[in-house]
Design a protein around this motif. Structure first.
Motif, PDB file in Angstrom:
ATOM      1  N   TYR A 331       0.862  -1.177   0.000  1.00  0.00           N
ATOM      2  CA  TYR A 331       0.000   0.000   0.000  1.00  0.00           C
ATOM      3  C   TYR A 331       0.903   1.233   0.000  1.00  0.00           C
ATOM      4  CZ  TYR A 331      -3.231  -3.699   1.392  1.00  0.00           C
ATOM      5  OH  TYR A 331      -3.930  -4.878   1.454  1.00  0.00           O
ATOM      6  N   GLU A 332       0.678   2.168   0.913  1.00  0.00           N
ATOM      7  CA  GLU A 332       1.527   3.358   0.980  1.00  0.00           C
ATOM      8  C   GLU A 332       2.640   3.198   2.014  1.00  0.00           C
ATOM      9  OE1 GLU A 332      -1.316   3.730   4.334  1.00  0.00           O
ATOM     10  OE2 GLU A 332      -1.416   3.023   2.254  1.00  0.00           O
ATOM     11  N   VAL A 333       2.765   2.012   2.590  1.00  0.00           N
ATOM     12  CA  VAL A 333       3.694   1.778   3.692  1.00  0.00           C
ATOM     13  C   VAL A 333       5.010   1.188   3.179  1.00  0.00           C
ATOM     14  CG1 VAL A 333       4.077   0.462   5.816  1.00  0.00           C
ATOM     15  CG2 VAL A 333       1.831   1.470   5.352  1.00  0.00           C
ATOM     16  N   LYS A 334       6.110   1.724   3.713  1.00  0.00           N
ATOM     17  CA  LYS A 334       7.440   1.214   3.377  1.00  0.00           C
ATOM     18  C   LYS A 334       8.122   0.736   4.648  1.00  0.00           C
ATOM     19  CE  LYS A 334      11.769   2.547   1.064  1.00  0.00           C
ATOM     20  NZ  LYS A 334      12.479   3.635   0.349  1.00  0.00           N
ATOM     21  N   ILE A 335       8.594  -0.502   4.619  1.00  0.00           N
ATOM     22  CA  ILE A 335       9.402  -1.012   5.723  1.00  0.00           C
ATOM     23  C   ILE A 335      10.829  -1.174   5.226  1.00  0.00           C
ATOM     24  CG2 ILE A 335       8.675  -3.395   5.200  1.00  0.00           C
ATOM     25  CD1 ILE A 335       9.238  -4.042   8.168  1.00  0.00           C
ATOM     26  N   GLN A 336      11.783  -0.702   6.023  1.00  0.00           N
ATOM     27  CA  GLN A 336      13.203  -0.836   5.727  1.00  0.00           C
ATOM     28  C   GLN A 336      13.862  -1.529   6.917  1.00  0.00           C
ATOM     29  OE1 GLN A 336      13.236   3.532   5.108  1.00  0.00           O
ATOM     30  NE2 GLN A 336      14.599   3.106   3.383  1.00  0.00           N
ATOM     31  N   SER A 337      14.624  -2.560   6.630  1.00  0.00           N
ATOM     32  CA  SER A 337      15.269  -3.319   7.690  1.00  0.00           C
ATOM     33  C   SER A 337      16.763  -3.372   7.454  1.00  0.00           C
ATOM     34  CB  SER A 337      14.710  -4.750   7.742  1.00  0.00           C
ATOM     35  OG  SER A 337      13.318  -4.746   7.971  1.00  0.00           O
ATOM     36  N   VAL A 338      17.516  -3.359   8.545  1.00  0.00           N
ATOM     37  CA  VAL A 338      18.969  -3.471   8.463  1.00  0.00           C
ATOM     38  C   VAL A 338      19.438  -4.433   9.538  1.00  0.00           C
ATOM     39  CG1 VAL A 338      19.307  -1.446   9.939  1.00  0.00           C
ATOM     40  CG2 VAL A 338      21.166  -2.213   8.443  1.00  0.00           C
ATOM     41  N   GLY A 339      20.450  -5.226   9.204  1.00  0.00           N
ATOM     42  CA  GLY A 339      20.961  -6.204  10.148  1.00  0.00           C
ATOM     43  C   GLY A 339      20.125  -7.468  10.162  1.00  0.00           C
ATOM     44  N   LEU A 340      20.489  -8.381  11.051  1.00  0.00           N
ATOM     45  CA  LEU A 340      19.785  -9.657  11.204  1.00  0.00           C
ATOM     46  C   LEU A 340      19.443  -9.834  12.676  1.00  0.00           C
ATOM     47  CD1 LEU A 340      22.145 -11.767   8.918  1.00  0.00           C
ATOM     48  CD2 LEU A 340      19.863 -10.922   8.324  1.00  0.00           C
ATOM     49  N   SER A 341      18.165 -10.006  12.955  1.00  0.00           N
ATOM     50  CA  SER A 341      17.713  -9.979  14.350  1.00  0.00           C
ATOM     51  C   SER A 341      17.861 -11.314  15.071  1.00  0.00           C
ATOM     52  CB  SER A 341      16.247  -9.539  14.412  1.00  0.00           C
ATOM     53  OG  SER A 341      15.420 -10.430  13.690  1.00  0.00           O
ATOM     54  N   GLY A 342      18.227 -12.377  14.362  1.00  0.00           N
ATOM     55  CA  GLY A 342      18.382 -13.671  15.007  1.00  0.00           C
ATOM     56  C   GLY A 342      19.386 -13.632  16.142  1.00  0.00           C
ATOM     57  N   GLY A 343      19.017 -14.183  17.282  1.00  0.00           N
ATOM     58  CA  GLY A 343      19.908 -14.205  18.431  1.00  0.00           C
ATOM     59  C   GLY A 343      19.832 -12.968  19.309  1.00  0.00           C
ATOM     60  N   HIS A 344      18.871 -12.080  19.058  1.00  0.00           N
ATOM     61  CA  HIS A 344      18.775 -10.893  19.914  1.00  0.00           C
ATOM     62  C   HIS A 344      18.281 -11.303  21.306  1.00  0.00           C
ATOM     63  CE1 HIS A 344      14.536 -11.149  18.565  1.00  0.00           C
ATOM     64  NE2 HIS A 344      14.261 -10.545  19.706  1.00  0.00           N
ATOM     65  N   ASP A 345      18.722 -10.549  22.316  1.00  0.00           N
ATOM     66  CA  ASP A 345      18.287 -10.837  23.685  1.00  0.00           C
ATOM     67  C   ASP A 345      17.399  -9.734  24.249  1.00  0.00           C
ATOM     68  OD1 ASP A 345      20.084  -8.767  24.371  1.00  0.00           O
ATOM     69  OD2 ASP A 345      21.690 -10.196  24.813  1.00  0.00           O
ATOM     70  N   ARG A 346      17.172  -8.703  23.427  1.00  0.00           N
ATOM     71  CA  ARG A 346      16.300  -7.617  23.876  1.00  0.00           C
ATOM     72  C   ARG A 346      15.714  -6.920  22.662  1.00  0.00           C
ATOM     73  NH1 ARG A 346      17.979  -3.206  28.565  1.00  0.00           N
ATOM     74  NH2 ARG A 346      15.857  -2.486  29.026  1.00  0.00           N
ATOM     75  N   MET A 347      14.463  -6.502  22.784  1.00  0.00           N
ATOM     76  CA  MET A 347      13.783  -5.811  21.700  1.00  0.00           C
ATOM     77  C   MET A 347      13.160  -4.543  22.264  1.00  0.00           C
ATOM     78  SD  MET A 347      10.694  -7.322  19.357  1.00  0.00           S
ATOM     79  CE  MET A 347       9.553  -7.289  20.746  1.00  0.00           C
ATOM     80  N   LEU A 348      13.421  -3.410  21.622  1.00  0.00           N
ATOM     81  CA  LEU A 348      12.910  -2.127  22.084  1.00  0.00           C
ATOM     82  C   LEU A 348      12.120  -1.453  20.974  1.00  0.00           C
ATOM     83  CD1 LEU A 348      16.100  -0.795  23.925  1.00  0.00           C
ATOM     84  CD2 LEU A 348      14.053  -1.791  24.979  1.00  0.00           C
ATOM     85  N   LEU A 349      11.026  -0.819  21.345  1.00  0.00           N
ATOM     86  CA  LEU A 349      10.146  -0.141  20.398  1.00  0.00           C
ATOM     87  C   LEU A 349      10.400   1.357  20.435  1.00  0.00           C
ATOM     88  CD1 LEU A 349       7.752  -0.949  18.495  1.00  0.00           C
ATOM     89  CD2 LEU A 349       6.223  -0.327  20.380  1.00  0.00           C
ATOM     90  N   ARG A 350      10.610   1.946  19.266  1.00  0.00           N
ATOM     91  CA  ARG A 350      10.751   3.411  19.134  1.00  0.00           C
ATOM     92  C   ARG A 350       9.519   3.932  18.397  1.00  0.00           C
ATOM     93  NH1 ARG A 350      15.419   6.303  19.123  1.00  0.00           N
ATOM     94  NH2 ARG A 350      15.003   7.296  17.097  1.00  0.00           N
ATOM     95  N   GLY A 351       8.717   4.747  19.087  1.00  0.00           N
ATOM     96  CA  GLY A 351       7.499   5.246  18.476  1.00  0.00           C
ATOM     97  C   GLY A 351       6.332   4.302  18.690  1.00  0.00           C
ATOM     98  N   ARG A 352       5.176   4.675  18.117  1.00  0.00           N
ATOM     99  CA  ARG A 352       3.948   3.920  18.334  1.00  0.00           C
ATOM    100  C   ARG A 352       3.434   3.379  17.008  1.00  0.00           C
ATOM    101  NH1 ARG A 352      -0.422   6.391  21.674  1.00  0.00           N
ATOM    102  NH2 ARG A 352      -0.956   7.379  19.691  1.00  0.00           N
ATOM    103  N   PRO A 353       3.214   2.076  16.914  1.00  0.00           N
ATOM    104  CA  PRO A 353       2.684   1.497  15.673  1.00  0.00           C
ATOM    105  C   PRO A 353       1.383   2.149  15.228  1.00  0.00           C
ATOM    106  CG  PRO A 353       3.509  -0.242  17.097  1.00  0.00           C
ATOM    107  CD  PRO A 353       3.562   1.029  17.900  1.00  0.00           C
ATOM    108  N   GLU A 354       0.545   2.536  16.169  1.00  0.00           N
ATOM    109  CA  GLU A 354      -0.739   3.136  15.793  1.00  0.00           C
ATOM    110  C   GLU A 354      -0.575   4.485  15.099  1.00  0.00           C
ATOM    111  OE1 GLU A 354      -0.488   3.424  20.402  1.00  0.00           O
ATOM    112  OE2 GLU A 354       0.192   2.094  18.795  1.00  0.00           O
ATOM    113  N   ASP A 355       0.600   5.087  15.228  1.00  0.00           N
ATOM    114  CA  ASP A 355       0.866   6.347  14.531  1.00  0.00           C
ATOM    115  C   ASP A 355       1.390   6.121  13.117  1.00  0.00           C
ATOM    116  OD1 ASP A 355       0.081   7.756  16.771  1.00  0.00           O
ATOM    117  OD2 ASP A 355       2.128   7.923  17.562  1.00  0.00           O
ATOM    118  N   GLY A 356       1.689   4.882  12.786  1.00  0.00           N
ATOM    119  CA  GLY A 356       2.164   4.564  11.438  1.00  0.00           C
ATOM    120  C   GLY A 356       3.621   4.875  11.191  1.00  0.00           C
ATOM    121  N   ALA A 357       4.355   5.240  12.227  1.00  0.00           N
ATOM    122  CA  ALA A 357       5.785   5.513  12.088  1.00  0.00           C
ATOM    123  C   ALA A 357       6.481   5.034  13.356  1.00  0.00           C
ATOM    124  CB  ALA A 357       6.045   7.000  11.862  1.00  0.00           C
TER     125      ALA A 357
END
Length: 411
Positions: A331-357
């Motif tokens: 649709y109008e949404v673009k996701i960009q990913s960098v790196g490989l998340s396998g083996g991570h021991d912590r996940m942090l959220l920046r921003g709010r998904p409901e805001d679309g960014a």
């Protein structure tokens, strides 16, 4: 057959094969270069197939990486519509499906992969589509433009979701069946999966998770419905299958090379045979940003690995250390990913998904190892440098979207 010990044969005329030929010529390689491709086309981009090409926003000519005169002017022979069926390592030669035999000094294997196929009842019916080539999309477009309105997509990965988005925007009734308990389960985290699930459902896509396909039903030789293991049936006019790829390495395996899941290569893209190198979707390699040998199905990997193998052939070997990165448009949404998340021991959220960014940061030992960025290009740009450097980040400052990502770096 005349031996040409300086000849390079490139098997696979996609992004990786094209880059290998270009890098060799740019590096001063003067010997013969022949690229062998199964399709009838010169090398072209594949990512737009499931997006702009399917939507009719780009024609086939605009997919080509280079025009024909580019290859001829650089002395690269491109054999289209041909397939390598065997490799004779002692003789230094490959055999083609038309009986021809080509000698090599170096063999570059960039043959990519083929779509993984269904094996359930009804898997051979008409109206089932696998997407990997221009011809695949052309066949699909002929059906959707010819009156097929109901579409079932089997597989909730990026390819399946991209195609679901395009077809939904064109007014088709789209159902997505995903065997896992969330979308994109192989490549991202639950917050991103939930975001895309809500996005597709909000646009009218009927998404079913934990949906195990038991069989396809038939009417007049065509698929007319998809049946789940639980008994639920989804009537349809056609089926699109996106359940991954199988690397095209059988001739190498038959020739005795190590091919557990793709052909195994070292950090210089060399196989067990130093005269045979590989890159792209079919190359199983030890990646600096992964905790195990992996194959990466991305344009970035295809290009960067091909540069690595060209440097190896040219006698200037530099180990492959490129930061993996990926993208998708839906649709109008673009996701960009960098790196490989396998083996991570912590996940942090920046921003709010409901805001679309928002971004999802993946840490291991307080070091940023990967990012998924939805609508936050600045995080993606800054994150590439931080992931490449193995930077440690402040887990308190990082979640604040008002803080520049680079300002959350500790060292």
């Amino acid at each position: 057959m005349t031996a040409q010990n300086d000849a390079v044969i490139i098997v696979g005329a996609g992004q990786a094969g094209a880059q290998a030929a270009q890098s060799l010529r740019q590096g001063g390689y003067a010997g013969p270069i022949t690229m062998v491709g199964e399709e009838a086309f010169l090398p072209y981009e594949r990512p737009p197939l499931s997006k702009d090409y399917l939507a009719g926003k780009r024609d086939a000519e605009r997919l080509f990486l280079r025009k024909a005169d580019f290859w001829t002017s650089r002395g690269v022979e491109v054999l289209t519509g041909r397939r390598v069926v065997a490799v004779d390592r002692p003789a230094g030669a490959v055999m083609l499906d038309n009986g021809a035999c080509l000698s090599y000094g170096h063999l570059v294997w960039t043959a990519g992969g083929r779509p993984r196929r269904l094996t359930c009842d009804g898997c051979g019916l008409e109206g089932i589509h696998y997407i990997r080539s221009i011809a695949d999309i052309d066949r699909l477009k002929a059906e959707v433009d010819g009156g097929a309105r109901r579409v079932v997509v089997i597989g909730g990965g990026y390819i399946g979701l991209e195609m679901a988005a395009v077809l939904r925007l064109s007014g088709h009734a789209v159902t997505v069946l995903e065997a896992q308990d969330r979308l994109l389960a192989r490549v991202t985290s639950p917050p991103v999966s939930s975001y895309f699930l809500a996005m597709h459902r909000a646009r009218g896509v009927d998404v079913h998770l934990s949906a195990s396909v038991a069989g396809l039903e038939e009417a007049g030789g065509r698929v007319c419905a998809v049946r789940l293991a639980g008994g639920e049936v989804f009537p349809t006019d056609l089926v699109i299958v996106g359940i991954g790829i199988v690397p095209n390495v059988q001739p190498l395996a038959d020739a005795g090379l190590h091919c557990p899941d793709g052909v195994a290569v070292d950090e210089y893209c060399r196989t067990d045979d130093p005269r045979i190198l590989a890159a792209g979707d079919c190359a199983l390699h030890h990646n600096s940003f992964a905790d195990r040998p992996i194959r990466l199905e991305s344009v970035q990997n295809a290009i960067d690995q091909s540069k690595t193998l060209a440097a190896t052939i040219l006698g200037n070997p530099v180990p492959y250390r490129a930061v993996p990165w990926f993208w998708s448009h839906q649709y109008e949404v673009k996701i960009q990913s960098v790196g490989l998340s396998g083996g991570h021991d912590r996940m942090l959220l920046r921003g709010r998904p409901e805001d679309g960014a928002f971004s999802v940061a993946y840490l291991r030992d307080e070091r940023l190892i990967a990012l998924d960025c939805i609508g936050v290009t600045r995080d993606f740009i800054q994150g590439k440098a931080i992931v490449a450097a193995g930077g440690r980040v402040d887990p308190v400052r990082l979640p604040d979207p008002a803080t520049e990502l680079r300002d959350a770096v500790i060292d």
